[in-house]
Design a protein around this motif. Structure first.
Motif, PDB file in Angstrom:
ATOM      1  N   ASP A  23      10.213  15.600   0.544  1.00 31.14           N
ATOM      2  CA  ASP A  23       8.926  14.651   0.939  1.00 31.14           C
ATOM      3  C   ASP A  23       7.784  13.699   0.029  1.00 31.14           C
ATOM      4  O   ASP A  23       8.125  12.596   0.439  1.00 31.14           O
ATOM      5  CB  ASP A  23       7.628  15.927   1.256  1.00 31.14           C
ATOM      6  N   LEU A  24       8.411  14.555  -1.156  1.00 29.91           N
ATOM      7  CA  LEU A  24       8.166  13.837  -2.588  1.00 29.91           C
ATOM      8  C   LEU A  24       8.689  12.590  -2.388  1.00 29.91           C
ATOM      9  O   LEU A  24       8.241  11.338  -2.390  1.00 29.91           O
ATOM     10  CB  LEU A  24       8.097  14.605  -3.479  1.00 29.91           C
ATOM     11  N   ASP A  25       9.757  12.577  -2.519  1.00 26.51           N
ATOM     12  CA  ASP A  25      10.826  11.075  -2.575  1.00 26.51           C
ATOM     13  C   ASP A  25      10.049  10.142  -1.768  1.00 26.51           C
ATOM     14  O   ASP A  25      10.370   8.647  -1.340  1.00 26.51           O
ATOM     15  CB  ASP A  25      12.096  11.549  -2.352  1.00 26.51           C
ATOM     16  N   VAL A  26      10.770  10.808   0.104  1.00 28.64           N
ATOM     17  CA  VAL A  26      10.594   9.929   0.699  1.00 28.64           C
ATOM     18  C   VAL A  26       8.836   9.254   0.699  1.00 28.64           C
ATOM     19  O   VAL A  26       8.910   7.877   0.780  1.00 28.64           O
ATOM     20  CB  VAL A  26      10.446  10.863   2.089  1.00 28.64           C
ATOM     21  N   GLY A  27       8.183   9.648   0.590  1.00 34.20           N
ATOM     22  CA  GLY A  27       6.580   9.742  -0.285  1.00 34.20           C
ATOM     23  C   GLY A  27       6.621   7.847  -0.917  1.00 34.20           C
ATOM     24  O   GLY A  27       5.667   7.645  -1.300  1.00 34.20           O
ATOM     25  N   LEU A  28       7.331   8.535  -2.150  1.00 32.09           N
ATOM     26  CA  LEU A  28       8.008   7.175  -2.723  1.00 32.09           C
ATOM     27  C   LEU A  28       8.519   6.306  -2.570  1.00 32.09           C
ATOM     28  O   LEU A  28       7.597   4.505  -2.924  1.00 32.09           O
ATOM     29  CB  LEU A  28       9.060   8.702  -3.848  1.00 32.09           C
ATOM     30  N   MET A  29       8.719   6.105  -1.932  1.00 29.10           N
ATOM     31  CA  MET A  29       9.773   5.041  -1.051  1.00 29.10           C
ATOM     32  C   MET A  29       8.787   4.439  -0.265  1.00 29.10           C
ATOM     33  O   MET A  29       9.074   3.380   0.178  1.00 29.10           O
ATOM     34  CB  MET A  29      10.980   6.122  -0.942  1.00 29.10           C
ATOM     35  N   ARG A  30       8.233   4.928   0.989  1.00 27.98           N
ATOM     36  CA  ARG A  30       7.660   4.933   1.786  1.00 27.98           C
ATOM     37  C   ARG A  30       6.480   3.929   1.549  1.00 27.98           C
ATOM     38  O   ARG A  30       6.169   3.209   2.133  1.00 27.98           O
ATOM     39  CB  ARG A  30       7.016   5.905   2.599  1.00 27.98           C
ATOM     40  N   ASP A  31       5.763   4.280   0.450  1.00 25.68           N
ATOM     41  CA  ASP A  31       4.875   3.838  -0.047  1.00 25.68           C
ATOM     42  C   ASP A  31       4.852   2.696  -1.657  1.00 25.68           C
ATOM     43  O   ASP A  31       4.134   2.071  -2.512  1.00 25.68           O
ATOM     44  CB  ASP A  31       3.665   4.823  -0.658  1.00 25.68           C
ATOM     45  N   PHE A  32       5.879   2.137  -1.437  1.00 23.60           N
ATOM     46  CA  PHE A  32       6.181   1.605  -2.620  1.00 23.60           C
ATOM     47  C   PHE A  32       5.805   0.275  -2.311  1.00 23.60           C
ATOM     48  O   PHE A  32       6.631  -0.543  -1.346  1.00 23.60           O
ATOM     49  CB  PHE A  32       7.885   1.718  -2.414  1.00 23.60           C
ATOM     50  N   GLU A  33       5.461  -0.847  -3.078  1.00 24.23           N
ATOM     51  CA  GLU A  33       4.519  -2.326  -3.659  1.00 24.23           C
ATOM     52  C   GLU A  33       5.370  -2.833  -4.079  1.00 24.23           C
ATOM     53  O   GLU A  33       5.690  -2.653  -5.041  1.00 24.23           O
ATOM     54  CB  GLU A  33       3.320  -1.467  -3.917  1.00 24.23           C
ATOM     55  N   ASP A  34       5.905  -3.876  -4.573  1.00 25.44           N
ATOM     56  CA  ASP A  34       7.246  -4.950  -5.268  1.00 25.44           C
ATOM     57  C   ASP A  34       6.358  -4.970  -6.212  1.00 25.44           C
ATOM     58  O   ASP A  34       5.032  -4.852  -6.413  1.00 25.44           O
ATOM     59  CB  ASP A  34       6.730  -6.301  -4.347  1.00 25.44           C
ATOM     60  N   TRP A  35       6.934  -5.136  -7.647  1.00 25.66           N
ATOM     61  CA  TRP A  35       6.616  -5.280  -8.645  1.00 25.66           C
ATOM     62  C   TRP A  35       7.215  -6.987  -8.806  1.00 25.66           C
ATOM     63  O   TRP A  35       7.694  -7.377  -8.255  1.00 25.66           O
ATOM     64  CB  TRP A  35       7.640  -4.310  -9.578  1.00 25.66           C
ATOM     65  N   ASP A  36       5.890  -7.854  -9.766  1.00 27.46           N
ATOM     66  CA  ASP A  36       6.537  -9.013 -10.391  1.00 27.46           C
ATOM     67  C   ASP A  36       7.901  -9.343 -11.042  1.00 27.46           C
ATOM     68  O   ASP A  36       7.646  -8.892 -11.650  1.00 27.46           O
ATOM     69  CB  ASP A  36       5.155  -9.282 -10.869  1.00 27.46           C
ATOM     70  N   LEU A  37       8.976 -10.211 -10.621  1.00 21.79           N
ATOM     71  CA  LEU A  37       9.921 -10.070 -11.417  1.00 21.79           C
ATOM     72  C   LEU A  37       9.638 -10.401 -13.095  1.00 21.79           C
ATOM     73  O   LEU A  37       9.916  -9.802 -13.997  1.00 21.79           O
ATOM     74  CB  LEU A  37      10.363 -11.128 -11.045  1.00 21.79           C
ATOM     75  N   ASP A  38       8.548 -10.780 -12.757  1.00 26.45           N
ATOM     76  CA  ASP A  38       7.800 -11.842 -14.605  1.00 26.45           C
ATOM     77  C   ASP A  38       7.435 -10.591 -15.310  1.00 26.45           C
ATOM     78  O   ASP A  38       7.260 -10.998 -16.758  1.00 26.45           O
ATOM     79  CB  ASP A  38       6.515 -12.863 -13.915  1.00 26.45           C
TER      80      ASP A  38
END
Length: 255
Positions: free
Chosen positions: A164-179
Motif C-alpha cells: 500500500d505504501l508503494d501504491v500510494g506513492l505512485m497514485r499521488d505522484f505529481e509531475d516535477w518540473d524538468l527545469d
C-alpha cells in the motif's frame, strides 16, 4: 524533520580513490531483490552500501508519510551518521526519484548519481502505466518481490502495508518540473531500456536537463539489465555490459 533509521548492509571494503556506492531499491523491493546481481561485481573495487526504505525489507514501518522527499532525508541522515560522504548513489525505478531528491536537497553528500529506470513526470511512462494504481490489488505484486519480503518478514499484514505504501506513492505522484533538475551539479547517468516502462525519450530529457547529465538506452526491459528478481534474476550479456559501463562512469576522471 523526522527520519527513519534505515536498515543497511555493506559489501566489499573502501578502496583508495573510490567513493562508497549507496544502492536504493525500487518499488516493493529489497537490497537483494533489485541489486543482488550488481553487488558482487561492484563490491570487488569499492565499499557498497545497500539500503532498505521505510517499511521495506528489514526497515520497519513508521507512522509517517512515505514520500520521495522523506526517503531522501533518511538516506542523507544515514550517510552522515556513518560518515560516508560524499557518496555515489544509484536508484532503480522508484528509487530513481529518491536519488534525484537526495541530490537536489543534499548535494554535499552526493558525488555522482545513477538513475536506473527512474522518472520525474507522468508522461514519461508508457501509455496505461498509471491506470491501475487507484484500485491495485496485492495479487498484482510480482511473486518474486513478495517472496523476498516474506523471507524477511512473514507477517502478511506488513506485506500488505508495504504494498500500500508503494501504491500510494505512485497514485499521488505529481509531475516535477524538468527545469528543476538543472540545479543538480554532480555527474548523473540516466539509464533505461527500449522495452522499459520508462520511455527512452524521458530518460534522454532528464539527462539533458542536468548540466552534467548522461543518458544510456539499453536493449532491455525494466530491470533485466540489473538482473532484478522480478525479471528472473539472471545476469545476462546486457547486464554484464551495463555493469562495466556503470563502473566506468563511477571511476572516470573529468566528467
Amino acid at each position: 524533520m523526522s527520519t527513519v533509521d534505515l536498515h543497511y548492509e555493506t559489501f566489499g571494503t573502501a578502496q583508495p580513490g573510490t567513493s562508497p556506492l549507496v544502492l536504493v531499491h525500487g518499488g516493493a523491493g529489497t537490497i537483494g531483490a533489485h541489486w543482488g546481481g550488481v553487488i558482487p561485481v561492484l563490491a570487488k573495487s569499492r565499499l557498497v552500501v545497500g539500503v532498505e526504505l521505510q517499511g521495506h525489507g528489514h526497515t520497519p514501518h513508521a507512522d509517517r508519510p512515505y514520500t520521495f522527499d522523506n526517503s531522501a532525508d533518511d538516506i542523507a541522515a544515514l550517510v552522515r551518521r556513518l560518515d560516508l560522504g560524499p557518496v555515489d548513489v544509484a536508484g532503480f525505478s522508484n528509487g530513481g526519484p529518491v536519488v534525484l531528491r537526495l541530490a537536489q536537497k543534499y548535494g554535499d553528500v552526493v558525488r555522482r548519481l545513477v538513475i536506473a529506470s527512474g522518472f520525474c513526470r507522468r508522461d514519461g511512462m508508457v501509455p496505461g502505466f498509471w491506470d491501475g494504481f487507484g484500485d491495485a490489488e496485492i495479487s498484482s505484486m510480482p511473486t518474486e518481490l513478495a517472496d523476498a519480503y516474506r523471507a524477511i518478514d512473514p507477517d502478511p499484514a506488513n506485506l500488505k502495508r508495504m504494498f500500500d505504501l508503494d501504491v500510494g506513492l505512485m497514485r499521488d505522484f505529481e509531475d516535477w518540473d524538468l527545469d528543476a533538475l538543472a540545479g543538480i551539479a554532480q555527474p548523473a547517468l540516466f539509464v533505461s531500456g527500449v522495452r522499459d516502462v520508462v520511455l527512452p525519450a524521458h530518460t534522454v530529457d532528464m539527462a539533458a536537463s542536468v548540466p552534467r547529465g548522461w543518458s544510456l538506452i539499453l536493449p532491455a526491459g525494466h530491470g533485466d539489465y540489473l538482473g532484478a528478481a522480478e525479471t528472473g534474476g539472471t545476469v545476462g550479456a546486457v547486464a554484464k555490459g551495463f555493469f562495466g559501463v556503470l563502473e566506468q562512469f563511477l571511476d572516470a576522471d573529468g566528467l
